[in-house]
Design a protein around this motif. Sequence first.
Motif, PDB file in Angstrom:
ATOM      1  N   VAL A 160       6.413   5.685 -16.712  1.00 17.84           N
ATOM      2  CA  VAL A 160       6.837   5.025 -15.466  1.00 17.84           C
ATOM      3  C   VAL A 160       6.801   6.012 -14.300  1.00 17.84           C
ATOM      4  O   VAL A 160       6.342   5.689 -13.195  1.00 17.84           O
ATOM      5  N   TYR A 161       7.282   7.221 -14.540  1.00 18.23           N
ATOM      6  CA  TYR A 161       7.272   8.261 -13.491  1.00 18.23           C
ATOM      7  C   TYR A 161       5.843   8.564 -13.046  1.00 18.23           C
ATOM      8  O   TYR A 161       5.558   8.667 -11.845  1.00 18.23           O
ATOM      9  N   THR A 162       4.937   8.678 -14.003  1.00 19.48           N
ATOM     10  CA  THR A 162       3.536   8.962 -13.663  1.00 19.48           C
ATOM     11  C   THR A 162       2.909   7.802 -12.894  1.00 19.48           C
ATOM     12  O   THR A 162       2.164   8.016 -11.929  1.00 19.48           O
ATOM     13  N   GLN A 163       3.201   6.580 -13.305  1.00 15.63           N
ATOM     14  CA  GLN A 163       2.677   5.425 -12.569  1.00 15.63           C
ATOM     15  C   GLN A 163       3.196   5.391 -11.135  1.00 15.63           C
ATOM     16  O   GLN A 163       2.448   5.098 -10.196  1.00 15.63           O
ATOM     17  N   MET A 164       4.479   5.704 -10.971  1.00 14.52           N
ATOM     18  CA  MET A 164       5.062   5.672  -9.625  1.00 14.52           C
ATOM     19  C   MET A 164       4.522   6.790  -8.737  1.00 14.52           C
ATOM     20  O   MET A 164       4.621   6.711  -7.509  1.00 14.52           O
ATOM     21  N   LEU A 165       3.988   7.844  -9.356  1.00 11.61           N
ATOM     22  CA  LEU A 165       3.394   8.918  -8.553  1.00 11.61           C
ATOM     23  C   LEU A 165       2.077   8.492  -7.899  1.00 11.61           C
ATOM     24  O   LEU A 165       1.635   9.145  -6.943  1.00 11.61           O
ATOM     25  N   ILE A 166       1.457   7.434  -8.398  1.00 13.17           N
ATOM     26  CA  ILE A 166       0.167   7.006  -7.832  1.00 13.17           C
ATOM     27  C   ILE A 166       0.322   6.583  -6.369  1.00 13.17           C
ATOM     28  O   ILE A 166      -0.401   7.089  -5.497  1.00 13.17           O
ATOM     29  N   PRO A 167       1.234   5.645  -6.003  1.00 14.45           N
ATOM     30  CA  PRO A 167       1.375   5.315  -4.577  1.00 14.45           C
ATOM     31  C   PRO A 167       1.850   6.492  -3.741  1.00 14.45           C
ATOM     32  O   PRO A 167       1.407   6.658  -2.588  1.00 14.45           O
ATOM     33  N   ALA A 168       2.741   7.339  -4.301  1.00  7.62           N
ATOM     34  CA  ALA A 168       3.205   8.516  -3.561  1.00  7.62           C
ATOM     35  C   ALA A 168       2.044   9.473  -3.282  1.00  7.62           C
ATOM     36  O   ALA A 168       1.952  10.051  -2.183  1.00  7.62           O
ATOM     37  N   SER A 169       1.143   9.637  -4.252  1.00  8.58           N
ATOM     38  CA  SER A 169      -0.019  10.511  -4.056  1.00  8.58           C
ATOM     39  C   SER A 169      -0.947   9.954  -2.990  1.00  8.58           C
ATOM     40  O   SER A 169      -1.468  10.707  -2.151  1.00  8.58           O
ATOM     41  N   ILE A 170      -1.154   8.639  -2.994  1.00  3.64           N
ATOM     42  CA  ILE A 170      -2.045   8.022  -2.006  1.00  3.64           C
ATOM     43  C   ILE A 170      -1.498   8.220  -0.593  1.00  3.64           C
ATOM     44  O   ILE A 170      -2.238   8.609   0.328  1.00  3.64           O
ATOM     45  N   VAL A 171      -0.207   7.977  -0.432  1.00  2.27           N
ATOM     46  CA  VAL A 171       0.395   8.159   0.900  1.00  2.27           C
ATOM     47  C   VAL A 171       0.361   9.628   1.299  1.00  2.27           C
ATOM     48  O   VAL A 171       0.097   9.960   2.468  1.00  2.27           O
ATOM     49  N   GLY A 172       0.611  10.536   0.348  1.00  5.80           N
ATOM     50  CA  GLY A 172       0.551  11.969   0.650  1.00  5.80           C
ATOM     51  C   GLY A 172      -0.840  12.400   1.093  1.00  5.80           C
ATOM     52  O   GLY A 172      -0.984  13.205   2.028  1.00  5.80           O
ATOM     53  N   ILE A 173      -1.872  11.878   0.442  1.00  9.13           N
ATOM     54  CA  ILE A 173      -3.253  12.200   0.839  1.00  9.13           C
ATOM     55  C   ILE A 173      -3.530  11.682   2.249  1.00  9.13           C
ATOM     56  O   ILE A 173      -4.171  12.360   3.065  1.00  9.13           O
ATOM     57  N   ILE A 174      -3.051  10.466   2.547  1.00  6.78           N
ATOM     58  CA  ILE A 174      -3.257   9.902   3.892  1.00  6.78           C
ATOM     59  C   ILE A 174      -2.585  10.770   4.945  1.00  6.78           C
ATOM     60  O   ILE A 174      -3.163  11.044   6.011  1.00  6.78           O
ATOM     61  N   VAL A 175      -1.364  11.232   4.662  1.00  5.04           N
ATOM     62  CA  VAL A 175      -0.652  12.102   5.610  1.00  5.04           C
ATOM     63  C   VAL A 175      -1.412  13.405   5.814  1.00  5.04           C
ATOM     64  O   VAL A 175      -1.549  13.897   6.947  1.00  5.04           O
ATOM     65  N   PHE A 176      -1.905  13.983   4.720  1.00  6.25           N
ATOM     66  CA  PHE A 176      -2.675  15.230   4.831  1.00  6.25           C
ATOM     67  C   PHE A 176      -3.962  15.017   5.623  1.00  6.25           C
ATOM     68  O   PHE A 176      -4.323  15.841   6.482  1.00  6.25           O
ATOM     69  N   LEU A 177      -4.650  13.905   5.357  1.00  6.01           N
ATOM     70  CA  LEU A 177      -5.885  13.611   6.102  1.00  6.01           C
ATOM     71  C   LEU A 177      -5.595  13.347   7.575  1.00  6.01           C
ATOM     72  O   LEU A 177      -6.403  13.701   8.447  1.00  6.01           O
ATOM     73  N   TYR A 178      -4.458  12.762   7.862  1.00  2.00           N
ATOM     74  CA  TYR A 178      -4.070  12.560   9.265  1.00  2.00           C
ATOM     75  C   TYR A 178      -3.901  13.912   9.972  1.00  2.00           C
ATOM     76  O   TYR A 178      -4.345  14.101  11.111  1.00  2.00           O
ATOM     77  N   GLY A 179      -3.288  14.860   9.257  1.00  2.00           N
ATOM     78  CA  GLY A 179      -3.152  16.192   9.844  1.00  2.00           C
ATOM     79  C   GLY A 179      -4.499  16.851  10.070  1.00  2.00           C
ATOM     80  O   GLY A 179      -4.716  17.507  11.095  1.00  2.00           O
ATOM     81  N   CYS A 180      -5.431  16.678   9.112  1.00  2.00           N
ATOM     82  CA  CYS A 180      -6.770  17.238   9.284  1.00  2.00           C
ATOM     83  C   CYS A 180      -7.509  16.590  10.459  1.00  2.00           C
ATOM     84  O   CYS A 180      -8.233  17.267  11.208  1.00  2.00           O
ATOM     85  N   ALA A 181      -7.314  15.297  10.643  1.00  2.00           N
ATOM     86  CA  ALA A 181      -8.038  14.576  11.691  1.00  2.00           C
ATOM     87  C   ALA A 181      -7.516  14.907  13.082  1.00  2.00           C
ATOM     88  O   ALA A 181      -8.274  14.848  14.060  1.00  2.00           O
ATOM     89  N   THR A 182      -6.249  15.248  13.165  1.00  2.00           N
ATOM     90  CA  THR A 182      -5.639  15.478  14.489  1.00  2.00           C
ATOM     91  C   THR A 182      -5.461  16.952  14.811  1.00  2.00           C
ATOM     92  O   THR A 182      -4.842  17.268  15.833  1.00  2.00           O
ATOM     93  N   VAL A 183      -5.967  17.852  13.967  1.00  2.00           N
ATOM     94  CA  VAL A 183      -5.732  19.272  14.212  1.00  2.00           C
ATOM     95  C   VAL A 183      -6.408  19.737  15.504  1.00  2.00           C
ATOM     96  O   VAL A 183      -5.887  20.613  16.215  1.00  2.00           O
ATOM     97  N   ASP A 184      -7.563  19.149  15.832  1.00  2.00           N
ATOM     98  CA  ASP A 184      -8.260  19.550  17.058  1.00  2.00           C
ATOM     99  C   ASP A 184      -7.635  18.933  18.301  1.00  2.00           C
ATOM    100  O   ASP A 184      -7.976  19.322  19.422  1.00  2.00           O
ATOM    101  N   GLU A 185      -6.747  17.967  18.101  1.00  2.00           N
ATOM    102  CA  GLU A 185      -6.087  17.338  19.244  1.00  2.00           C
ATOM    103  C   GLU A 185      -4.670  17.846  19.442  1.00  2.00           C
ATOM    104  O   GLU A 185      -3.973  17.395  20.350  1.00  2.00           O
ATOM    105  N   ASN A 186      -4.250  18.774  18.599  1.00  2.00           N
ATOM    106  CA  ASN A 186      -2.894  19.289  18.691  1.00  2.00           C
ATOM    107  C   ASN A 186      -2.809  20.332  19.799  1.00  2.00           C
ATOM    108  O   ASN A 186      -3.400  21.431  19.706  1.00  2.00           O
ATOM    109  N   ILE A 187      -2.096  20.009  20.864  1.00  2.00           N
ATOM    110  CA  ILE A 187      -2.051  20.865  22.058  1.00  2.00           C
ATOM    111  C   ILE A 187      -1.396  22.209  21.772  1.00  2.00           C
ATOM    112  O   ILE A 187      -1.911  23.260  22.191  1.00  2.00           O
TER     113      ILE A 187
END
Length: 952
Positions: free
Chosen positions: A335-362
């Motif tokens: 159950v713990y491993t299954q629940m890590l799947i949505p947490a991992s997806i959201v974590g990847i999205i957050v990391f990709l958001y940081g990568c996408a906005t790094v050049d726009e960070n004043i």
Amino acid sequence: MRVNKNYSCLPAEEKGIHIINIRAIEDIGYDQHESTLLNSLSKNPDADCKYGLYFRDGKRKVDYILVYHYKKSSAGKALARRAQQNDASVRSTKQDQPLPGKGVQLEMGESEPHMDYHEDDKRFRREEYEGNLVEAGLELERDEDTKIHGIGFVKIHAPWNVLCREAEFLKLKMPTKKMYQINQTHGLLKKINSVIQKITEPIQPKVAEHKPQTVKRLSYPFSREKQHLFDLSDKDSFFDSKTRSTIVYEILKRTTCTKAKYSMGITSLLANGVYSAAYPLHDGDYEGENVEPNDRKLLCEEWASYGVFYKYQPIDLVRKYFGEKIGLYFAWLGVYTQMLIPASIVGIIVFLYGCATVDENIPSMEMCDQRNNITMCPLCDKTCSYWKMSSACATARASHLFDNPATVFFSVFMALWAATFMEHWKRKQMRLNYRWDLTGFEEEEDHPRAEYEAKVLEKSLRKEHKHKETDKEKLTWKDRFPAYLTNFVGIIFMVGLTFAIVFGVIIYRISTAAALAISSTPSGRSSVRVTVTATAVIINLVVIIILDEVYGCIARWLTQIEVPKTDKNFEERLIFKAFLLKFVNAYTPIFYVAFFKGRFVGRPGDYVYIFHSFRMEECAPGGCLMELCIQLSIIMLGKQLIQNNLFEIGIPKMKKFIRYLKLKRRRSLDHEEHMKKKQRYEVDYNLEPFAGLTPEYMEMIIQFGFVTLFVASFPLAPLFALLNNIIEIRLDAKKFVTELRRPVAVRAKDIGIWYNILRGIGKLAVIINAFVISFTSDFIPRLVYLYMYSENGTMHGFVNHTLSSFNVSDFQAGTAPNDPLDLGYEVQICRYKDYREPPWSENKYDISKDFWAVLAARLAFVIVFQNLVMFMSEFVDWIIPDIPKDISQQIHKEKVLMVEVFMREEQGKLQMLETWKDKDKKKGENCNNHSPRLSRSRSGSLSSCHSYPLDV
């Protein structure tokens, strides 16, 4: 010891030779060629008993094994040499060979009494204990004719009447004949479930127990008076191997041996070396040609294989083979491993958001802009020179990957995720309790541990010596006070040791940074911070792994000296101590970087020093969050890779190899003996003993802390935890199926104290993430600047706002840079990260109003974030019921059906009694019509006629 027909190693028709004496007969000089000829002409007895799974008669199943060491006496060897010289004496000895420990030991005792006293004592205890087991109804068979020299095995079988008796004592729920339909979903939900089943069919394990069931047998605690309720058509399979071994283990714990002046159960006998091991047998081999199908082989193929990593676990089969406690662990891990799947997806999205906005960070753009020409104050005294802020450009850009507005959202998400995970597990646990017939199960107090009984005996003997008559003794807090004091002092010392090691690493970082600043080239000076951080984290990782093993041993020793009464108390106290020490050990370096580094630095001209020579280290211009991310990722990944995987694979294999070498050294070099196939109990003896689930749970709980406590600084933590757990499940499964002896099945309805620890970590995670966001990251200073100080409503000028100015003429004597012209020009004003008044102010270098404004905003954020997330978590806890609606309906349905079954049974009894009464009346009337004198002359006969049906 009394030996009856059950305590024999051959069937009753072969009583001419007792199996216990076969080894002695061989030592006396049984002819090698004669035995080979007889073996070639006779049927292989090992095949009849399925190589140790059954007694020699091939009918009685081996439910448990006791193992003991025995020594061949020198007198026995001398007797063997004399017997080889005289063939006639061989034949006479074959016919009248004494039992082990009888005739031969007497001669040996005359020559070497000092050497065999302890062996004789152990043998006497074994004889008494095994005799008591026979009196308890168990059937025993001994085997000393094994490939493992000096090791004897006692095979135990529980006959049907003993199984029924103990199942009733233990209140084991067994399936009855009554079957009922499980409520099925209807309408749209039914269509959705059927679609999901078709989609997930390729990832379902191919085992019968995992298929969805539409009917279920009604279960009821076993009773010998109500055997008609149960389906006893196949008595051999009514109690499965797991249940049989559990019943035998209960008898072994309850049966005592009193020759040592105090009662000793199997746990005491194992602790005193009377027996060297006790374990149930595996169902058979899991690999090889012509292996008969068994549950172990099926588990190996469908569960303990890395090739099925993408499939669900066959939890019901795991429970059937290993018991409820181990089944719950793997269900929780799944159950713990299954629940890590949505947490991992959201974590990847957050990391990709940081990568996408790094050049726009004043702020990071301003730090990287060389045109700003911001000169920073030296990082150390004398040897370090001034440096340009643009040299920290890479660190600033990398910090944005983890320090951006999305991380705040991710922290809130992970807090709600933790609450949802706990609720989801509670619901899953209730489903398993219903499926495994554990509803209404209450754990009874276990038998006292051997150490507790020994301590109580010691206390009672002291009082008897003082001529005091006392009731049954028990250990009080006064008896345990020295142990409690030792525990308190020991834990404080261990925590202090952890702090001292972290402090030592801090000294290493400071001194190494100063040394590298002296010797490095100008290009190397820019990477000093990364080099120091990486090496310090590796040192921390090595220390954490070493101390983890040390603290585990210390926690066990501290728990042992407390002498808890039962195994459950022992386990709970051990878990608490081990978790406390390992939690402090794993998270202290991370807490230092998150909340203490850079907080007590001072300012240029008035720095804080350690030992009057080492200046406290500062955070990078982009903040300490990037360093916290490096620290967290290396420690987490290192622990998972080295400790959880390499240690779990390498150490058991190394122990197995060492045992193999020892056995090979002790094994006879006889070719025939070498070629003989090992019995099942010999193969299982070479496996690693089961050491409990505490280490398995502990590593997952520490990982859960890494995933939740500091997730604001490392959004990829759930992803790495998911990848690790996919391997961990199959690794643990392979270990349980192939590397460990089969553990005794233990009934349990939940995961115990671990659930409370998980809830505590979830609550603590909310508080820690609130402080990480507000104090470690620059999220709050940016918001304050944006809404209070920005002239155009943007982040332009934020970096300059966070830096204070220092006049280099105010350096203390001996602290100014040795090379002030290192940058190629003379520096008058240098900058440092702090909110302080400038040197041209009246209150120069005092804390400015901006500092208090930011501090107030930080504290306010902590309060708002903590209460908001706590409220949302409690709301999730409240809105999701602990028991699924369909399960509560099914439980209620079972109760109603059980009442109906008993009502029908009572009605049947009443109808039968009425029928008997009617027959009785008719017989009485017939007696009165045909024998009118019967009532006058033999009135007693008539009354007995009426009472006869009731007696029947």
